[in-house]
Design a protein around this motif. Sequence first.
Motif, PDB file in Angstrom:
ATOM      1  N   PRO A   1      -6.136  -4.126   0.301  1.00 55.41           N
ATOM      2  CA  PRO A   1      -6.860  -2.840   0.252  1.00 55.41           C
ATOM      3  C   PRO A   1      -7.874  -2.749   1.399  1.00 55.41           C
ATOM      4  CG  PRO A   1      -6.800  -3.881  -1.909  1.00 55.41           C
ATOM      5  CD  PRO A   1      -6.283  -4.898  -0.937  1.00 55.41           C
TER       6      PRO A   1
ATOM      7  N   THR B   1     -12.685   2.252   1.378  1.00 55.39           N
ATOM      8  CA  THR B   1     -11.405   2.021   0.703  1.00 55.39           C
ATOM      9  C   THR B   1     -11.355   2.754  -0.624  1.00 55.39           C
ATOM     10  OG1 THR B   1     -11.190  -0.158   1.748  1.00 55.39           O
ATOM     11  CG2 THR B   1      -9.867   0.239  -0.226  1.00 55.39           C
TER      12      THR B   1
ATOM     13  N   GLN C   1      -8.944   5.965  -1.591  1.00 60.15           N
ATOM     14  CA  GLN C   1      -7.955   5.820  -2.654  1.00 60.15           C
ATOM     15  C   GLN C   1      -8.211   6.756  -3.820  1.00 60.15           C
ATOM     16  OE1 GLN C   1      -8.182   1.606  -3.523  1.00 60.15           O
ATOM     17  NE2 GLN C   1      -6.654   1.074  -1.983  1.00 60.15           N
ATOM     18  N   GLU C   2      -9.470   6.851  -4.248  1.00 59.17           N
ATOM     19  CA  GLU C   2      -9.812   7.632  -5.441  1.00 59.17           C
ATOM     20  C   GLU C   2     -10.102   9.098  -5.144  1.00 59.17           C
ATOM     21  OE1 GLU C   2      -9.509   6.347  -8.426  1.00 59.17           O
ATOM     22  OE2 GLU C   2      -8.939   4.413  -7.539  1.00 59.17           O
TER      23      GLU C   2
END
Length: 345
Positions: A20, A176, A180-181
């Motif tokens: 990640p 990160t 991603q979220e």
Amino acid sequence: AGSRYQSVGPAQAELLQRGPGAQFCPNCGMSLVTFYRTSHAVDSAEGIRQYCSLHCLAENYANPPTGVQVVDAATLQWIPAATAIYVYGSDRPGTMSAHSKYAFAEPADADEFIAQFGGSRETFATVFDRARAALADENLKIAAKRARMAVQGQKILATLCGGISRNFDSVAAAKTWLAQEEPCGKLREEQLQAVALALVLAPGPQVESAPIDVPERSRCVVCGMFVAKYPGWVAQVTISSGEVYYFDGVKDLAKFMLSPGEYGVEDSRTVSQWTIRVTDYYSQRSIEARTAFYVLGSNVFGPMGNELIPFGDRAEAEVFLGDHAGKQILKFEEIDQAVLRRLDS
């Protein structure tokens, strides 16, 4: 490719880092695609770590590590840094540094680059040593820029993101998670960096706090004077270890920040994480040094004579400049050795 010289298209960038956040520099969080041409990689105990620049690599190693790879600026392939030809100081932009450092496998490619953009041929060992020597000065400027970006990030947080209560131990980790979220929706790279900095540094806008509390017997690290005798001029630095240093003015604070090793602080690699406070001239409360404004050349003197007069608000600095024959308003990163020589002359 992006608009930066260091940038390439995503399909052209070979990222050696895995997991990640593999697309972000583990030190500064910046995009490894955006700064691909200056990328360096080393196989560490945690796996391959890929850095956006020699600056970020040098922050993690006191001496040149073995097995470093660097991107060939001409072919975009990874090559051994130990045998690469570095061109130092060209007019192409540097990454995390005012002095650019581009690597080449072939002498002809390096010579062609020098013919176009200037610079000199160097070895990896030489440019690594130069990067290490410049860390304290460069990190001072970087920290000020990061503080300004974090303020912009706070504005994005307030308008697009709602409440985020998570804590992050690095800008790369914050980016990160944000990517991603998507708690703020899809953000551009610059916005991602700003919001991540806001989450990690959390400086907010310039906020005044209580005056700096100085232990009675504390001496200025630079001049040796008792700091508590001059409450209207106090400055303070808290380094990463938690140790606190006090100063009887911004001038001595700047001398310390530009050469911490001279005052017993040997490890200045984490200077961007130090907390620096100064005393606002009008309110007499402590303010964040990196986002403050400083009047140079006024007719107001501090305990050590000619002094930089700090303000949290630029408008107040401009009023003071006019009222007290000031010559210039500076930001923290603009205070360099030339400014200090001018103050001491």
